[in-house]
Scaffold this motif. Structure first.
Motif, PDB file in Angstrom:
ATOM      1  N   HIS A  83     -50.231  50.232  23.221  1.00  0.00           N
ATOM      2  CA  HIS A  83     -51.447  50.243  24.021  1.00  0.00           C
ATOM      3  C   HIS A  83     -51.143  49.623  25.382  1.00  0.00           C
ATOM      4  N   MET A  84     -51.584  50.272  26.445  1.00  0.00           N
ATOM      5  CA  MET A  84     -51.381  49.713  27.784  1.00  0.00           C
ATOM      6  C   MET A  84     -52.221  48.444  27.916  1.00  0.00           C
ATOM      7  N   PRO A  85     -51.655  47.370  28.459  1.00  0.00           N
ATOM      8  CA  PRO A  85     -52.382  46.102  28.539  1.00  0.00           C
ATOM      9  C   PRO A  85     -53.690  46.196  29.347  1.00  0.00           C
ATOM     10  N   ASP A  86     -53.700  46.922  30.457  1.00  0.00           N
ATOM     11  CA  ASP A  86     -54.894  47.016  31.301  1.00  0.00           C
ATOM     12  C   ASP A  86     -55.914  48.025  30.779  1.00  0.00           C
ATOM     13  N   HIS A  87     -55.445  48.996  29.994  1.00  0.00           N
ATOM     14  CA  HIS A  87     -56.315  50.047  29.453  1.00  0.00           C
ATOM     15  C   HIS A  87     -55.974  50.243  27.977  1.00  0.00           C
ATOM     16  N   PRO A  88     -56.507  49.403  27.081  1.00  0.00           N
ATOM     17  CA  PRO A  88     -56.123  49.444  25.659  1.00  0.00           C
ATOM     18  C   PRO A  88     -56.428  50.767  24.965  1.00  0.00           C
ATOM     19  N   GLY A  89     -57.285  51.593  25.539  1.00  0.00           N
ATOM     20  CA  GLY A  89     -57.582  52.890  24.935  1.00  0.00           C
ATOM     21  C   GLY A  89     -56.502  53.925  25.195  1.00  0.00           C
ATOM     22  N   LEU A  90     -55.569  53.640  26.105  1.00  0.00           N
ATOM     23  CA  LEU A  90     -54.487  54.578  26.435  1.00  0.00           C
ATOM     24  C   LEU A  90     -53.187  54.135  25.773  1.00  0.00           C
ATOM     25  N   LEU A  91     -52.412  55.131  25.323  1.00  0.00           N
ATOM     26  CA  LEU A  91     -51.117  54.854  24.715  1.00  0.00           C
ATOM     27  C   LEU A  91     -49.995  55.237  25.675  1.00  0.00           C
ATOM     28  N   GLN A  92     -48.949  54.455  25.666  1.00  0.00           N
ATOM     29  CA  GLN A  92     -47.756  54.706  26.478  1.00  0.00           C
ATOM     30  C   GLN A  92     -46.576  54.820  25.519  1.00  0.00           C
ATOM     31  N   THR A  93     -45.561  55.577  25.906  1.00  0.00           N
ATOM     32  CA  THR A  93     -44.373  55.750  25.075  1.00  0.00           C
ATOM     33  C   THR A  93     -43.185  55.011  25.681  1.00  0.00           C
ATOM     34  N   TYR A  94     -42.409  54.369  24.826  1.00  0.00           N
ATOM     35  CA  TYR A  94     -41.157  53.732  25.234  1.00  0.00           C
ATOM     36  C   TYR A  94     -40.093  54.200  24.249  1.00  0.00           C
ATOM     37  N   VAL A  95     -38.944  54.618  24.752  1.00  0.00           N
ATOM     38  CA  VAL A  95     -37.857  55.080  23.884  1.00  0.00           C
ATOM     39  C   VAL A  95     -36.734  54.046  23.930  1.00  0.00           C
ATOM     40  N   TRP A  96     -36.363  53.559  22.754  1.00  0.00           N
ATOM     41  CA  TRP A  96     -35.313  52.551  22.596  1.00  0.00           C
ATOM     42  C   TRP A  96     -34.154  53.183  21.847  1.00  0.00           C
ATOM     43  N   GLN A  97     -32.913  52.887  22.286  1.00  0.00           N
ATOM     44  CA  GLN A  97     -31.745  53.454  21.605  1.00  0.00           C
ATOM     45  C   GLN A  97     -30.621  52.434  21.609  1.00  0.00           C
ATOM     46  N   ASP A  98     -29.995  52.261  20.442  1.00  0.00           N
ATOM     47  CA  ASP A  98     -28.873  51.333  20.305  1.00  0.00           C
ATOM     48  C   ASP A  98     -28.178  51.628  18.981  1.00  0.00           C
ATOM     49  N   TYR A  99     -27.037  51.001  18.758  1.00  0.00           N
ATOM     50  CA  TYR A  99     -26.361  51.107  17.466  1.00  0.00           C
ATOM     51  C   TYR A  99     -26.977  50.080  16.523  1.00  0.00           C
ATOM     52  N   ASP A 100     -27.254  50.505  15.284  1.00  0.00           N
ATOM     53  CA  ASP A 100     -27.910  49.623  14.327  1.00  0.00           C
ATOM     54  C   ASP A 100     -27.495  49.992  12.909  1.00  0.00           C
ATOM     55  N   LEU A 101     -27.735  49.086  11.987  1.00  0.00           N
ATOM     56  CA  LEU A 101     -27.392  49.296  10.582  1.00  0.00           C
ATOM     57  C   LEU A 101     -28.604  49.790   9.806  1.00  0.00           C
ATOM     58  N   ALA A 102     -28.500  50.989   9.241  1.00  0.00           N
ATOM     59  CA  ALA A 102     -29.576  51.529   8.405  1.00  0.00           C
ATOM     60  C   ALA A 102     -29.391  50.972   7.003  1.00  0.00           C
TER      61      ALA A 102
END
Length: 89
Positions: free
Chosen positions: A23-42
């Motif tokens: 949720h965007m901090p200034d407009h909680p009704g709107l959603l924003q996308t963030y893409v994270w990528q790294d090496y990790d253990l499943a």
């Protein structure tokens, strides 16, 4: 000391991508996308969990959902029989 991607893959780390909706901090009704990528253990994903803990503690955007995709890049070779043999001149 940072380890190379190949060294991590040899130790069973996978390339992990997370699509984070928040949720965007200034407009909680709107959603924003963030893409994270790294090496990790499943399957526990400790690096991603550490990042998400940091997010919840330090950032204003409240998390909505997280979708995770993980792929093992180094795999055993695959082969299959050829169904036909063609000669091209």
């Amino acid at each position: 000391m940072a380890r190379s991607g190949l060294a991590l893959q040899l130790n069973h780390f996978r390339l992990t991508t997370a699509q984070i909706l928040y949720h965007m901090p200034d407009h909680p009704g709107l959603l924003q996308t963030y893409v994270w990528q790294d090496y990790d253990l499943a399957p526990k994903f400790p690096t991603l969990r550490k990042f998400l803990d940091f997010w919840t503690r330090n950032l204003d955007g409240k998390l909505h959902s997280v979708q995770v995709a993980s792929c093992e890049l180094l795999q055993a070779p695959q082969w299959r029989n050829a169904q036909a043999l063609l000669t091209v001149h």
